[in-house]
Design a protein around this motif. Structure first.
Motif, PDB file in Angstrom:
ATOM      1  N   UNK A 140      36.213  32.848  47.117  1.00  0.00           N
ATOM      2  CA  UNK A 140      35.976  33.743  45.986  1.00  0.00           C
ATOM      3  C   UNK A 140      37.262  34.500  45.694  1.00  0.00           C
ATOM      4  N   UNK A 141      37.472  34.815  44.447  1.00  0.00           N
ATOM      5  CA  UNK A 141      38.681  35.535  44.033  1.00  0.00           C
ATOM      6  C   UNK A 141      38.423  36.175  42.684  1.00  0.00           C
ATOM      7  N   UNK A 142      39.314  37.067  42.310  1.00  0.00           N
ATOM      8  CA  UNK A 142      39.331  37.607  40.960  1.00  0.00           C
ATOM      9  C   UNK A 142      40.692  37.289  40.372  1.00  0.00           C
ATOM     10  N   UNK A 143      40.721  36.975  39.088  1.00  0.00           N
ATOM     11  CA  UNK A 143      42.005  36.707  38.454  1.00  0.00           C
ATOM     12  C   UNK A 143      42.083  37.397  37.106  1.00  0.00           C
ATOM     13  N   UNK A 144      43.308  37.718  36.723  1.00  0.00           N
ATOM     14  CA  UNK A 144      43.586  38.439  35.488  1.00  0.00           C
ATOM     15  C   UNK A 144      44.586  37.633  34.681  1.00  0.00           C
ATOM     16  N   UNK A 145      44.188  37.235  33.472  1.00  0.00           N
ATOM     17  CA  UNK A 145      45.095  36.530  32.569  1.00  0.00           C
ATOM     18  C   UNK A 145      45.677  37.560  31.618  1.00  0.00           C
ATOM     19  N   UNK A 181      38.369  38.423  27.580  1.00  0.00           N
ATOM     20  CA  UNK A 181      39.613  38.647  26.827  1.00  0.00           C
ATOM     21  C   UNK A 181      40.784  38.910  27.772  1.00  0.00           C
ATOM     22  N   UNK A 182      41.994  38.668  27.294  1.00  0.00           N
ATOM     23  CA  UNK A 182      43.161  38.902  28.136  1.00  0.00           C
ATOM     24  C   UNK A 182      43.170  40.348  28.608  1.00  0.00           C
ATOM     25  N   UNK A 183      43.640  40.535  29.827  1.00  0.00           N
ATOM     26  CA  UNK A 183      43.698  41.858  30.417  1.00  0.00           C
ATOM     27  C   UNK A 183      42.437  42.275  31.157  1.00  0.00           C
ATOM     28  N   UNK A 184      41.358  41.466  31.110  1.00  0.00           N
ATOM     29  CA  UNK A 184      40.137  41.766  31.851  1.00  0.00           C
ATOM     30  C   UNK A 184      40.030  40.830  33.049  1.00  0.00           C
ATOM     31  N   UNK A 185      39.581  41.372  34.183  1.00  0.00           N
ATOM     32  CA  UNK A 185      39.442  40.578  35.399  1.00  0.00           C
ATOM     33  C   UNK A 185      38.264  39.617  35.293  1.00  0.00           C
ATOM     34  N   UNK A 186      38.429  38.428  35.847  1.00  0.00           N
ATOM     35  CA  UNK A 186      37.398  37.400  35.952  1.00  0.00           C
ATOM     36  C   UNK A 186      37.086  37.195  37.418  1.00  0.00           C
ATOM     37  N   UNK A 187      35.840  36.867  37.739  1.00  0.00           N
ATOM     38  CA  UNK A 187      35.517  36.462  39.107  1.00  0.00           C
ATOM     39  C   UNK A 187      35.380  34.943  39.125  1.00  0.00           C
ATOM     40  N   UNK A 188      35.708  34.367  40.254  1.00  0.00           N
ATOM     41  CA  UNK A 188      35.742  32.915  40.388  1.00  0.00           C
ATOM     42  C   UNK A 188      35.248  32.566  41.771  1.00  0.00           C
ATOM     43  N   UNK A 189      34.353  31.609  41.876  1.00  0.00           N
ATOM     44  CA  UNK A 189      33.864  31.147  43.174  1.00  0.00           C
ATOM     45  C   UNK A 189      33.902  29.630  43.210  1.00  0.00           C
ATOM     46  N   UNK A 190      34.307  29.106  44.341  1.00  0.00           N
ATOM     47  CA  UNK A 190      34.307  27.667  44.563  1.00  0.00           C
ATOM     48  C   UNK A 190      33.527  27.432  45.849  1.00  0.00           C
ATOM     49  N   UNK A 191      32.484  26.632  45.770  1.00  0.00           N
ATOM     50  CA  UNK A 191      31.681  26.306  46.956  1.00  0.00           C
ATOM     51  C   UNK A 191      31.763  24.794  47.160  1.00  0.00           C
ATOM     52  N   UNK A 192      32.189  24.405  48.357  1.00  0.00           N
ATOM     53  CA  UNK A 192      32.292  22.993  48.696  1.00  0.00           C
ATOM     54  C   UNK A 192      31.436  22.743  49.930  1.00  0.00           C
ATOM     55  N   UNK A 193      30.450  21.885  49.796  1.00  0.00           N
ATOM     56  CA  UNK A 193      29.609  21.489  50.924  1.00  0.00           C
ATOM     57  C   UNK A 193      29.679  19.976  51.003  1.00  0.00           C
ATOM     58  N   UNK A 194      30.237  19.478  52.108  1.00  0.00           N
ATOM     59  CA  UNK A 194      30.493  18.044  52.200  1.00  0.00           C
ATOM     60  C   UNK A 194      31.453  17.648  51.099  1.00  0.00           C
TER      61      UNK A 194
END
Length: 110
Positions: free
Chosen positions: A15-20, A35-48
């Motif tokens: 999980x992370x947050x990113x700002x464009x 919109x630009x300048x606002x934080x986004x949350x991002x999650x990547x789940x890998x099972x197998x």
């Protein structure tokens, strides 16, 4: 002699947050991009070999990396050659002019 190798985890959760800062998502209303300048949350789940990508609480992509699927991008290997039990997590942008920041990056074995 017993092996000292740890067994492969069942999966991983990132999980992370990113700002464009210089990207304005004009025309991407259905993509859930802020919109630009606002934080986004991002999650990547890998099972197998099952991957799920979540941005700002919405599933935006899933992929089952099963053998026998050709890549849609020229030069990328087919899924038969992308069956890894371990590897790296990388963070990237898509151009030299892009400005992006990351924070609160967490990696957890499932």
């Amino acid at each position: 002699m017993a092996s000292r190798r740890r067994p492969a985890p069942a999966g991983v959760f990132v999980s992370a947050q990113f700002l464009q800062q210089n990207f304005d998502p004009v025309g991407l209303g259905d993509a859930g991009v802020t919109p630009k300048g606002e934080w986004n949350s991002y999650e990547i789940r890998v099972v197998g070999q099952h991957y799920e990508i979540v941005r700002n609480g919405e599933v935006i992509n899933t992929f089952d990396n099963v053998p026998g699927i050709s890549s849609s991008r020229a030069g990328d290997p087919p899924t038969d050659l992308r069956q890894f039990l371990s590897g790296y997590v990388g963070l990237q942008n898509h151009g030299n002019a892009d400005l992006i920041e990351f924070r609160n990056i967490r990696v957890q074995e499932l």
